[in-house]
Design an enzyme around this catalytic site. Structure first.
Site, PDB file in Angstrom:
ATOM      1  N   LEU A   1       0.802  -1.220   0.000  1.00 40.23           N
ATOM      2  CA  LEU A   1       0.000   0.000   0.000  1.00 40.23           C
ATOM      3  C   LEU A   1       0.834   1.269   0.000  1.00 40.23           C
ATOM      4  O   LEU A   1       0.305   2.370   0.155  1.00 40.23           O
ATOM      5  CB  LEU A   1      -0.955  -0.009   1.203  1.00 40.23           C
ATOM      6  CG  LEU A   1      -1.923  -1.195   1.240  1.00 40.23           C
ATOM      7  CD1 LEU A   1      -2.823  -1.115   2.472  1.00 40.23           C
ATOM      8  CD2 LEU A   1      -2.760  -1.264  -0.034  1.00 40.23           C
ATOM      9  N   CYS A   2       2.164   1.130  -0.179  1.00 40.13           N
ATOM     10  CA  CYS A   2       3.029   2.302  -0.246  1.00 40.13           C
ATOM     11  C   CYS A   2       2.953   2.948  -1.624  1.00 40.13           C
ATOM     12  O   CYS A   2       2.801   2.263  -2.630  1.00 40.13           O
ATOM     13  CB  CYS A   2       4.478   1.911   0.039  1.00 40.13           C
ATOM     14  SG  CYS A   2       4.850   1.697   1.782  1.00 40.13           S
ATOM     15  N   HIS A   3       3.098   4.270  -1.643  1.00 42.86           N
ATOM     16  CA  HIS A   3       3.146   4.991  -2.907  1.00 42.86           C
ATOM     17  C   HIS A   3       4.548   4.906  -3.501  1.00 42.86           C
ATOM     18  O   HIS A   3       5.542   4.783  -2.777  1.00 42.86           O
ATOM     19  CB  HIS A   3       2.785   6.464  -2.692  1.00 42.86           C
ATOM     20  CG  HIS A   3       1.394   6.683  -2.186  1.00 42.86           C
ATOM     21  ND1 HIS A   3       1.065   6.546  -0.849  1.00 42.86           N
ATOM     22  CD2 HIS A   3       0.245   7.013  -2.834  1.00 42.86           C
ATOM     23  CE1 HIS A   3      -0.230   6.788  -0.698  1.00 42.86           C
ATOM     24  NE2 HIS A   3      -0.748   7.086  -1.886  1.00 42.86           N
TER      25      HIS A   3
ATOM     26  N   MET B   1       8.497   4.579   5.477  1.00 43.75           N
ATOM     27  CA  MET B   1       8.656   3.183   5.094  1.00 43.75           C
ATOM     28  C   MET B   1       9.930   2.963   4.288  1.00 43.75           C
ATOM     29  O   MET B   1      10.552   1.902   4.372  1.00 43.75           O
ATOM     30  CB  MET B   1       7.441   2.700   4.302  1.00 43.75           C
ATOM     31  CG  MET B   1       6.141   2.677   5.108  1.00 43.75           C
ATOM     32  SD  MET B   1       6.295   1.840   6.714  1.00 43.75           S
ATOM     33  CE  MET B   1       6.862   0.220   6.218  1.00 43.75           C
ATOM     34  N   GLU B   2      10.320   3.968   3.511  1.00 46.23           N
ATOM     35  CA  GLU B   2      11.560   3.840   2.746  1.00 46.23           C
ATOM     36  C   GLU B   2      12.769   3.767   3.675  1.00 46.23           C
ATOM     37  O   GLU B   2      13.682   2.961   3.461  1.00 46.23           O
ATOM     38  CB  GLU B   2      11.684   5.018   1.769  1.00 46.23           C
ATOM     39  CG  GLU B   2      10.789   4.927   0.552  1.00 46.23           C
ATOM     40  CD  GLU B   2       9.308   5.114   0.825  1.00 46.23           C
ATOM     41  OE1 GLU B   2       8.493   4.747  -0.030  1.00 46.23           O
ATOM     42  OE2 GLU B   2       8.959   5.655   1.912  1.00 46.23           O
TER      43      GLU B   2
ATOM     44  N   ASP C   1      23.224 -12.070   6.073  1.00 44.41           N
ATOM     45  CA  ASP C   1      23.648 -13.022   5.050  1.00 44.41           C
ATOM     46  C   ASP C   1      25.158 -13.118   4.980  1.00 44.41           C
ATOM     47  O   ASP C   1      25.716 -14.212   4.800  1.00 44.41           O
ATOM     48  CB  ASP C   1      23.078 -12.577   3.697  1.00 44.41           C
ATOM     49  CG  ASP C   1      23.530 -13.476   2.554  1.00 44.41           C
ATOM     50  OD1 ASP C   1      23.406 -14.710   2.687  1.00 44.41           O
ATOM     51  OD2 ASP C   1      24.005 -12.946   1.530  1.00 44.41           O
TER      52      ASP C   1
END
Length: 329
Positions: A76-78, A112-113, A127
């Protein structure tokens, strides 16, 4: 703060928020996290002595690339036009700390980024250290601050920035080798051009960082990492052809202050003496501040031709850029 979940409509169904009525403002978000590991791993990473080299550089590139792809990962992120993403690391006795800062000018925030950059950088660290410490844990991915938009500034009450590693000033004979290769980044092909360049530059007295390896799609982030610390020279290989994924010249053009077209043309002429296909290389050469950036093709032959052209002029070029070179009459 409102108690409503903005990503749910009146009937409780998931939706993407309509931001079209919001004002365009500068938005900045800072997030942090940490990889809990062993003192042994921290010492190895700090000394850049892990079996997989350039641990922090690889994780930094991964974090920047992750931020750019947030809308593909979080449904739902732009999609945002990010103007800047920075990822930094620090150390405690048993943790590697991660801090990411994302910036854009737009109608919605970049929280969010920034969080995705921390998460992806942390997973990449995991990793790369798992062979030594498979029990490492990625902890505390959290938003520290955000600014911009109608609500202005927000700061987490317990916000503490991660201790960062200070970049060492680049020496006058510092160089970075960057390889653009999707297969190389995925580990499905062994690159030989990067090590050849690193050995050649080392033989010329350069302190060499790399080879750094990034996927073709991540060349912008790879270049940003290569330019960190303002080395005297950055040499890239790969991504200079005409295929849809070849973007090294475009990414290079976006950061150059001045071009050195004669140098790029000389390398193309050298290549066409042996193979006509060398004329298809779109590689650039130029200056980013006082850093010389040169694009070479991804083939061993193209790299050998590039080295042959560069070696006789490199010292004179770097002296000119530094302000001490003699100009021919």
């Amino acid at each position: 703060m409102s108690g409503n979940l903005t990503h749910l409509d009146d009937e409780g169904r998931a939706r993407m928020v309509d931001v079209s009525a919001k004002a365009n403002t500068t938005r900045i978000a800072v997030a942090a996290g940490e990889l809990q590991t062993t003192p042994e791993v921290v010492a190895l990473v700090r000394a850049d002595d892990m079996p997989k080299a350039d641990v922090l550089a690889t994780a930094r590139i991964a974090g920047i690339a992750g931020a750019k792809r947030t809308s593909e990962l979080i449904p739902l992120c732009h999609q945002l036009a990010l103007s800047s993403v920075k990822v930094e690391f620090g150390f405690t006795e048993s943790t590697i700390t991660i801090e990411a800062r994302a910036k854009t000018t737009g109608q919605t925030g970049v929280e969010m980024e920034a969080l995705t950059a921390v998460a992806v950088a942390g997973l990449t660290l995991h990793d790369m250290v798992k062979a030594v410490d498979p029990a490492a844990v990625l902890n505390g991915v959290r938003l520290l601050t955000k600014s911009g938009g109608k609500r202005g500034n927000w700061v987490r009450e317990d916000a503490v920035s991660a201790p960062t590693v200070e970049s060492e000033p680049a020496s006058e004979r510092s160089a970075v080798v960057l390889v653009a290769s999707t297969a190389g980044a995925a580990g499905t092909r062994t690159d030989t051009t990067g090590p050849a360049l690193a050995d050649w530059l080392g033989g010329l007295g350069f302190t060499v960082r790399g080879p750094l390896v990034c996927a073709d799609a991540d060349i912008d982030a790879g270049l940003a990492e290569a330019l960190r610390g303002a080395p005297a020279l950055v040499v890239t290989t790969g991504g200079t052809g005409a295929s849809p994924t070849d973007r090294t010249p475009e990414a290079t053009a976006a950061v150059l202050d001045r071009e050195l077209p004669g140098l790029a043309e000389a390398m193309r002429r050298k290549g066409t003496e042996k193979i006509a296909h060398a004329s298809l290389s779109r590689g650039l050469a130029g200056l980013v501040g006082r850093t010389v950036v040169v694009n070479l093709p991804g083939s061993p032959g193209g790299v050998r031709d590039g080295m042959a052209v560069l070696e006789p002029v490199l010292d004179h070029l770097l002296a000119q850029v530094a302000g001490g070179g003699m100009h021919d009459e």
